[in-house]
Structure formats: structure tokens, C-alpha cells
Design a protein around this motif. Structure first.
Motif, short mmCIF file in Angstrom:
data_model
loop_
_atom_site.label_atom_id
_atom_site.label_comp_id
_atom_site.label_asym_id
_atom_site.label_seq_id
_atom_site.Cartn_x
_atom_site.Cartn_y
_atom_site.Cartn_z
N ILE A 31 0.84 -1.21 0.00
CA ILE A 31 0.00 0.00 0.00
C ILE A 31 0.87 1.26 0.00
CG2 ILE A 31 -1.64 1.34 1.40
CD1 ILE A 31 -2.78 -1.46 2.30
N PHE A 32 1.91 1.27 0.82
CA PHE A 32 2.81 2.44 0.85
C PHE A 32 3.44 2.66 -0.52
CE2 PHE A 32 2.85 2.20 5.55
CZ PHE A 32 2.71 3.55 5.83
N ARG A 33 3.90 1.60 -1.14
CA ARG A 33 4.57 1.74 -2.44
C ARG A 33 3.58 2.14 -3.53
NH1 ARG A 33 8.30 -3.72 -1.71
NH2 ARG A 33 9.87 -2.78 -0.32
N GLU A 34 2.35 1.63 -3.43
CA GLU A 34 1.30 2.00 -4.38
C GLU A 34 1.02 3.50 -4.31
OE1 GLU A 34 -1.56 0.77 -7.35
OE2 GLU A 34 0.13 -0.26 -6.41
N VAL A 35 0.92 4.02 -3.09
CA VAL A 35 0.65 5.46 -2.92
C VAL A 35 1.83 6.28 -3.46
CG1 VAL A 35 0.38 7.28 -1.19
CG2 VAL A 35 -0.95 5.17 -1.00
N ALA A 36 3.04 5.83 -3.19
CA ALA A 36 4.21 6.56 -3.68
C ALA A 36 4.20 6.65 -5.21
CB ALA A 36 5.49 5.87 -3.21
N GLY A 37 3.66 5.63 -5.87
CA GLY A 37 3.61 5.63 -7.33
C GLY A 37 2.43 6.38 -7.91
N GLU A 38 1.35 6.54 -7.15
CA GLU A 38 0.12 7.14 -7.67
C GLU A 38 -0.06 8.61 -7.33
OE1 GLU A 38 -3.76 5.38 -7.65
OE2 GLU A 38 -2.94 3.41 -7.18
N PHE A 39 0.50 9.07 -6.21
CA PHE A 39 0.20 10.40 -5.70
C PHE A 39 1.44 11.29 -5.70
CE2 PHE A 39 -3.01 7.59 -4.03
CZ PHE A 39 -4.18 8.33 -4.10
N GLU A 40 1.20 12.60 -5.69
CA GLU A 40 2.30 13.56 -5.75
C GLU A 40 2.77 14.02 -4.37
OE1 GLU A 40 1.30 16.85 -8.21
OE2 GLU A 40 1.00 15.64 -10.02
N ARG A 41 1.83 14.23 -3.42
CA ARG A 41 2.20 14.81 -2.13
C ARG A 41 1.52 14.07 -0.97
NH1 ARG A 41 4.70 19.66 -2.17
NH2 ARG A 41 3.89 20.22 -0.10
N PRO A 42 1.91 12.81 -0.73
CA PRO A 42 1.35 12.09 0.42
C PRO A 42 1.94 12.58 1.73
CG PRO A 42 2.24 10.60 -1.28
CD PRO A 42 2.78 11.97 -1.54
N ILE A 133 -4.09 20.03 5.21
CA ILE A 133 -4.17 19.30 3.95
C ILE A 133 -4.27 20.26 2.78
CG2 ILE A 133 -5.63 17.77 2.56
CD1 ILE A 133 -6.32 16.29 5.18
N GLU A 134 -5.12 21.30 2.93
CA GLU A 134 -5.30 22.27 1.84
C GLU A 134 -4.06 23.12 1.62
OE1 GLU A 134 -8.32 25.94 0.56
OE2 GLU A 134 -8.47 25.01 2.53
N LYS A 135 -3.48 23.65 2.70
CA LYS A 135 -2.32 24.54 2.56
C LYS A 135 -1.11 23.83 1.98
CE LYS A 135 -3.32 28.09 6.02
NZ LYS A 135 -2.91 28.69 7.32
N ASN A 136 -0.92 22.58 2.36
CA ASN A 136 0.25 21.82 1.88
C ASN A 136 -0.04 20.99 0.63
OD1 ASN A 136 2.43 22.19 4.13
ND2 ASN A 136 0.54 21.78 5.26
N ARG A 137 -1.26 21.07 0.17
CA ARG A 137 -1.69 20.36 -1.05
C ARG A 137 -1.42 18.85 -0.96
NH1 ARG A 137 1.32 21.53 -5.02
NH2 ARG A 137 2.91 22.77 -3.96
N PHE A 138 -1.68 18.28 0.22
CA PHE A 138 -1.53 16.84 0.38
C PHE A 138 -2.66 16.15 -0.38
CE2 PHE A 138 0.35 18.10 4.67
CZ PHE A 138 1.66 17.99 4.21
N ASP A 139 -2.32 15.19 -1.22
CA ASP A 139 -3.36 14.49 -1.99
C ASP A 139 -3.63 13.08 -1.48
OD1 ASP A 139 -0.90 13.56 -2.83
OD2 ASP A 139 -1.27 13.84 -4.97
N ALA A 140 -2.78 12.58 -0.60
CA ALA A 140 -3.01 11.29 0.05
C ALA A 140 -2.55 11.41 1.50
CB ALA A 140 -2.25 10.16 -0.65
N VAL A 141 -3.38 11.00 2.44
CA VAL A 141 -3.08 11.15 3.86
C VAL A 141 -3.18 9.79 4.53
CG1 VAL A 141 -3.65 12.37 5.99
CG2 VAL A 141 -4.07 13.48 3.78
N PHE A 142 -2.04 9.26 4.99
CA PHE A 142 -2.02 7.96 5.65
C PHE A 142 -2.52 8.09 7.09
CE2 PHE A 142 1.34 7.33 2.46
CZ PHE A 142 1.02 6.08 1.97
#
Length: 312
Positions: A31-42, A133-142
């Protein structure tokens, strides 16, 4: 005919068979590696509680020997246990991680949030979380949520889509057959990710024992000043406890979960080693949130209401 006993013996004799902890670890690493490949700013939510500690340990494993490619985020209520904050800061320094802190107190000081009459700040975490989340533009949050904790969390997918206001709608959640995760989201939306979804509290502790993971000392039995309120042992603090008529006592206690001091209860316990804790949990019939978290008892659907507002 294959029986349970013969299948168990076959697994025991198979050097390539995964134990249940190996299988859970493998799923989380995937799951961690999948997110690293799919998202820009986790980003990884990290409070210094046991679930977030295990989650960070898995992230370190997933990308070793490279550093973890994600920052950490802590929503600080201002009423945290000092031992846990100390652990958080030592861990960040030890691994050279980046830590963002979203402070509930800052929002109160600016008049954007108001203190609750009961002094509990856990329900106030949603606004600072969504702001970070909005200010840092996080697109995935674990997050370290597990399905066994609480009935609202049992409805979660591993990838939980949130709308532009951070809200959760169970009707918009996607199927996850064959561990295929869909991270597509529109601008302004983000995805909450739960690598520990299929773990239980007992799994977490058995993994901590196997991996020899250090925890804050409050997870083990120790003497502490506490007072009784609503069937729980609470620690005194600036948040407003104890009140008149509530008597401080020294008890031997430990914490099964860690949150805001105003709503996190201790349990009386002699379990001062990890083996004793595992034995205690194996015999328990109450989840840690059901036994020791007052914020989940505010209403029958307290957690689900907060999830719809943008909380975890």
C-alpha cells in the motif's frame, strides 16, 4: 481429504509460507509503495500513538535503504500526554523526518475555534487537519485507523475518497478487489489511506513484539495520578480535570490508546511487559476505543458524524 490440521502442518513445514504477521506487513508495504507511485504529495499522520508508530515502521521498511519519501503531520490538540510528544520529537530527529504540526490551540487563539464546555479537544481536530491538507496540497493522507476499532471505521476502504471539504460519503467508496486500489480524485479532493485496515489490536502488539519497536512508556503499567469520571480513569491536566468532587488517586494503570488527555482513559493493569500486554489484550472483549475513549461516547454515531465532517 485436506483437514485444518493437515493444512496447518503443511504450512508449518513450508519455508515459503507467510505467517499472518508477514502477510499483514506485506500488504501494508504494498500500500505504501502504491501510494508513492500514484500520488504527488502524500503525508503520514503521526501522533506518537502505537498505530502511527507501527505505520511509520512499515513505511521505513517499505523504502529502505532510501529515506521515507513522505512528510509527517501531527494534529496537536494542546492536551497531549508529555511522554507521547517527547517520543514524537525523538522519533522525528532519529530518522531525519519532516514534521508538520497543525495546532488546535492556534485556531482557538485566532478565534476560528471555540473551546468545548467539557474541555475535550479531540472533536476540534477536524478544522486544523483540513487546513493543513489544503495549505500543503496533500493528496493522500495515511492514517492508522483499523476496522476492528469502531463500527464506523469498519465501513472504510483502504483508499477512502474524500470530497473537496474533506467529507466522507460511504456511497462514493470504491471496491478493492484483488488488492487493486483506485486513487483517482478530482482537483480539491484527496484520499485517506489506511495501511492497517486489516490489522487488529492484538496483531499490532504482536508485531511490536516481533519487531522490537519502542513505544512511549504509558502503554505499559505504571503508577499515575488519576481520577474517576464517567466510568474511566482520566489524568489531571490544564484541560479542566479534576472538577470539584473528583478525587485524585494513585493507581497502577496503562493506556491502550493515546489521544487528548481529556477523553482518553487509562485501564487498571499489571501488564508492565509486552508479553503481559499481549496476554491482557487476548483476554479482552472490548476494543481499546470502546473501553477508553470518551469522545466516541458522545453519541451513538459520534465517529461516523466526525468522518462526514472530515475527521478520520
Amino acid at each position: 481429504m485436506t483437514t485444518v490440521a493437515s493444512l496447518s502442518e503443511e504450512l508449518d513445514n513450508n519455508p515459503y509460507a507467510l505467517s499472518h504477521l508477514d502477510a499483514l506487513e506485506s500488504e501494508a508495504v504494498h500500500i505504501f509503495r502504491e501510494v508513492a507511485g500514484e500520488f504527488e504529495r502524500p503525508v503520514i499522520l503521526f501522533s506518537g500513538g502505537k498505530d502511527s508508530i507501527v505505520m511509520l515502521h512499515l513505511a521505513l521498511k517499505a523504502f529502505a535503504p532510501a529515506p521515507v519519501p513522505f512528510a509527517l503531520l501531527h494534529v496537536d490538540t494542546g492536551h497531549n500526554f508529555p511522554e507521547v510528544l517527547d517520543y514524537r520529537d525523538r522519533t522525528v530527529a532519529r530518522h531525519g523526518l519532516r514534521l508538520h504540526v497543525a495546532s488546535v490551540q492556534d485556531f482557538i487563539d485566532r478565534g476560528e475555534l471555540r473551546e468545548r464546555p467539557d474541555g475535550t479537544r479531540n472533536p476540534l481536530q477536524t478544522v486544523p487537519l483540513l487546513d493543513a491538507i489544503e495549505k500543503n496540497r496533500f493528496d493522500a493522507v495515511f492514517g492508522g485507523g483499523r476496522r476492528d476499532e469502531e463500527k464506523a471505521r469498519a465501513k472504510e476502504r483502504v483508499f477512502s475518497l474524500r470530497d473537496e471539504f474533506g467529507g466522507w460519503d460511504p456511497r462514493r467508496q470504491r471496491p478493492e478487489l484483488w488488492q487493486l486500489y483506485n486513487g483517482r480524485h478530482s482537483p480539491g479532493e484527496h484520499v485517506r489511506v489506511f495501511p492497517l485496515s486489516n490489522w487488529t489490536e492484538l496483531d499490532v502488539w504482536q508485531y511490536i513484539a516481533r519487531e522490537k519497536i519502542e513505544l512511549p512508556a504509558i502503554y505499559y503499567a505504571h503508577e499515575r495520578e488519576v481520577f474517576a469520571r464517567s466510568g474511566m480513569w482520566l489524568a489531571p491536566g490544564e484541560w479542566g480535570g479534576p472538577k470539584d468532587g473528583e478525587r485524585l488517586e494513585v493507581r497502577q494503570v496503562r493506556y491502550r490508546t493515546v489521544g487528548d488527555m481529556s477523553c482518553t482513559g487509562a485501564v487498571e493493569s499489571d501488564a508492565d511487559t509486552i508479553e503481559a500486554v499481549i496476554a491482557e489484550i487476548a483476554a479482552s472483549r472490548l476494543t481499546e476505543r470502546g473501553a477508553t475513549r470518551a469522545d466516541d461516547k458522545l453519541s451513538e454515531a459520534a465517529m461516523e458524524d466526525r468522518k462526514r465532517e472530515g475527521y478520520f
